[in-house]
Design a protein around this motif. Sequence first.
Motif, PDB file in Angstrom:
ATOM      1  N   ILE A  24      80.812  15.310  64.386  1.00  0.00           N
ATOM      2  CA  ILE A  24      80.993  14.060  63.620  1.00  0.00           C
ATOM      3  C   ILE A  24      80.690  14.304  62.142  1.00  0.00           C
ATOM      4  CG2 ILE A  24      80.007  11.737  63.276  1.00  0.00           C
ATOM      5  CD1 ILE A  24      79.571  11.798  66.448  1.00  0.00           C
ATOM      6  N   GLU A  25      79.650  15.078  61.906  1.00  0.00           N
ATOM      7  CA  GLU A  25      79.235  15.432  60.540  1.00  0.00           C
ATOM      8  C   GLU A  25      80.360  16.181  59.813  1.00  0.00           C
ATOM      9  OE1 GLU A  25      75.275  17.806  59.023  1.00  0.00           O
ATOM     10  OE2 GLU A  25      75.599  17.535  61.145  1.00  0.00           O
ATOM     11  N   PRO A  55      75.320  16.029  73.244  1.00  0.00           N
ATOM     12  CA  PRO A  55      75.346  15.055  72.148  1.00  0.00           C
ATOM     13  C   PRO A  55      74.892  15.621  70.797  1.00  0.00           C
ATOM     14  CG  PRO A  55      74.469  14.028  74.123  1.00  0.00           C
ATOM     15  CD  PRO A  55      74.616  15.501  74.434  1.00  0.00           C
ATOM     16  N   LEU A  56      74.035  16.650  70.823  1.00  0.00           N
ATOM     17  CA  LEU A  56      73.586  17.245  69.557  1.00  0.00           C
ATOM     18  C   LEU A  56      74.672  18.122  68.932  1.00  0.00           C
ATOM     19  CD1 LEU A  56      69.877  18.038  70.466  1.00  0.00           C
ATOM     20  CD2 LEU A  56      70.790  16.077  69.229  1.00  0.00           C
ATOM     21  N   THR A  87      74.071  25.062  66.904  1.00  0.00           N
ATOM     22  CA  THR A  87      72.783  24.447  67.268  1.00  0.00           C
ATOM     23  C   THR A  87      71.780  25.417  67.886  1.00  0.00           C
ATOM     24  OG1 THR A  87      73.586  23.805  69.461  1.00  0.00           O
ATOM     25  CG2 THR A  87      73.880  22.197  67.682  1.00  0.00           C
ATOM     26  N   LYS A 114      69.796  15.952  58.758  1.00  0.00           N
ATOM     27  CA  LYS A 114      68.732  16.453  59.621  1.00  0.00           C
ATOM     28  C   LYS A 114      69.202  17.799  60.151  1.00  0.00           C
ATOM     29  CE  LYS A 114      65.917  14.803  63.529  1.00  0.00           C
ATOM     30  NZ  LYS A 114      66.132  15.857  64.521  1.00  0.00           N
ATOM     31  N   ASP A 125      70.641  20.903  61.867  1.00  0.00           N
ATOM     32  CA  ASP A 125      71.621  20.986  62.972  1.00  0.00           C
ATOM     33  C   ASP A 125      71.073  21.769  64.165  1.00  0.00           C
ATOM     34  OD1 ASP A 125      73.611  19.534  61.714  1.00  0.00           O
ATOM     35  OD2 ASP A 125      74.649  21.290  60.920  1.00  0.00           O
ATOM     36  N   THR A 185      83.417  23.743  67.316  1.00  0.00           N
ATOM     37  CA  THR A 185      83.103  23.029  66.069  1.00  0.00           C
ATOM     38  C   THR A 185      84.158  23.303  65.004  1.00  0.00           C
ATOM     39  OG1 THR A 185      80.738  23.073  66.579  1.00  0.00           O
ATOM     40  CG2 THR A 185      81.342  22.698  64.272  1.00  0.00           C
ATOM     41  N   SER A 202      77.922  17.288  69.487  1.00  0.00           N
ATOM     42  CA  SER A 202      78.843  16.229  69.037  1.00  0.00           C
ATOM     43  C   SER A 202      78.433  15.690  67.673  1.00  0.00           C
ATOM     44  CB  SER A 202      78.871  15.082  70.051  1.00  0.00           C
ATOM     45  OG  SER A 202      79.379  15.530  71.286  1.00  0.00           O
ATOM     46  N   LYS A 203      77.118  15.609  67.435  1.00  0.00           N
ATOM     47  CA  LYS A 203      76.611  15.143  66.137  1.00  0.00           C
ATOM     48  C   LYS A 203      77.123  16.045  65.004  1.00  0.00           C
ATOM     49  CE  LYS A 203      72.379  16.188  64.614  1.00  0.00           C
ATOM     50  NZ  LYS A 203      72.461  16.639  63.219  1.00  0.00           N
ATOM     51  N   CYS A 252      69.146  22.547  67.211  1.00  0.00           N
ATOM     52  CA  CYS A 252      68.651  21.472  68.070  1.00  0.00           C
ATOM     53  C   CYS A 252      67.154  21.605  68.346  1.00  0.00           C
ATOM     54  CB  CYS A 252      69.460  21.400  69.358  1.00  0.00           C
ATOM     55  SG  CYS A 252      68.908  22.506  70.646  1.00  0.00           S
TER      56      CYS A 252
END
Length: 319
Positions: free
Chosen positions: A107-108, A100-101, A168, A194, A196, A133, A103-104, A198
């Motif tokens: 999305i960004e 999920p990190l 990440t 925030k 990237d 990515t 995926s964040k 992780c």
Amino acid sequence: MTPLTLYLAAPRGFCAGVDRAIKIVEMAIEKWGAPVYVRHEIVHNKFVVDGLRDKGAVFVEDLDDCPPDRPVIFSAHGVPKAIPAEAERRRMVYVDATCPLVSKVHIEADRHHRNGLQMVMIGHAGHPETIGTMGQLPEGEVLLVETEADVGRLEPRDPARLAFITQTTLSVDDTAGIVAALKARFPEIIGPHKEDICYATTNRQQAVKAMAPKIDALLVIGAPNSSNSRRLVEVGARSGCGYAQLVQRAADIDWRALEGARAVGITAGASAPEALVEEVIDAFRARYAVTMQEVTTAVENVEFKVPRVLREGPEAVRA
């Protein structure tokens, strides 16, 4: 027996994204039976991959290697957007185990692209996370930089319309230098809300930094293709460890290189299971009179849910 102090980094080993990815494969085998296909190693660790292979996972590098009637899982590192689209086109059952990190970050990148910005990605060329990515956006929309020197060679479409993202699993210190170079050259560049990088990568690097002044040597348990594990070795060396080595498991330890050491630090990358840490500790106990010390710099309680498709009944076929 020669006395030796083992300093054990905490946190170490599995992060929430790795834990989730492994669970996804195990639950998929439970739900659909073997074989279940996994595109690329689910996480970068041979011990983990071999264990899942024994349970019925088949690891491949391409969708073409997956039969259309068996489920396929995408690895924790993430995949280019074209991969799930192709799986949809072929009407394949698939589950996305992307952390999920990660995926964040995807999305960004997509949000910035829709706002008309070109992306700069700080990452390692050829790493599956970087490929995944960069593959979220059309060709040419993501410019890759690996070093501060690369920043000087960038030729963006419009220097005033840029944003940056990062892989990440990078070194926090190295990335800070590249970000500073980007901001110096492109003052209007937009960064993430925030960091990237992780939480698990950051925490493991901090633990090594805290341990470094106490030890003569550092062993990082992890795979050679694990980015976060390799960064831990670099952080250890940079923080003053005279000897910092990556080992996959106890059999890889170079005991001659440790001769004369009285304090050895042990940590594990985010895809290395605790069983391998125990194996390394046992190998030291067989050779030395060991005293254990834990160096704790953070307590992690992050947990990520598995996709709904694996929590539903057998009629569900999409993630």
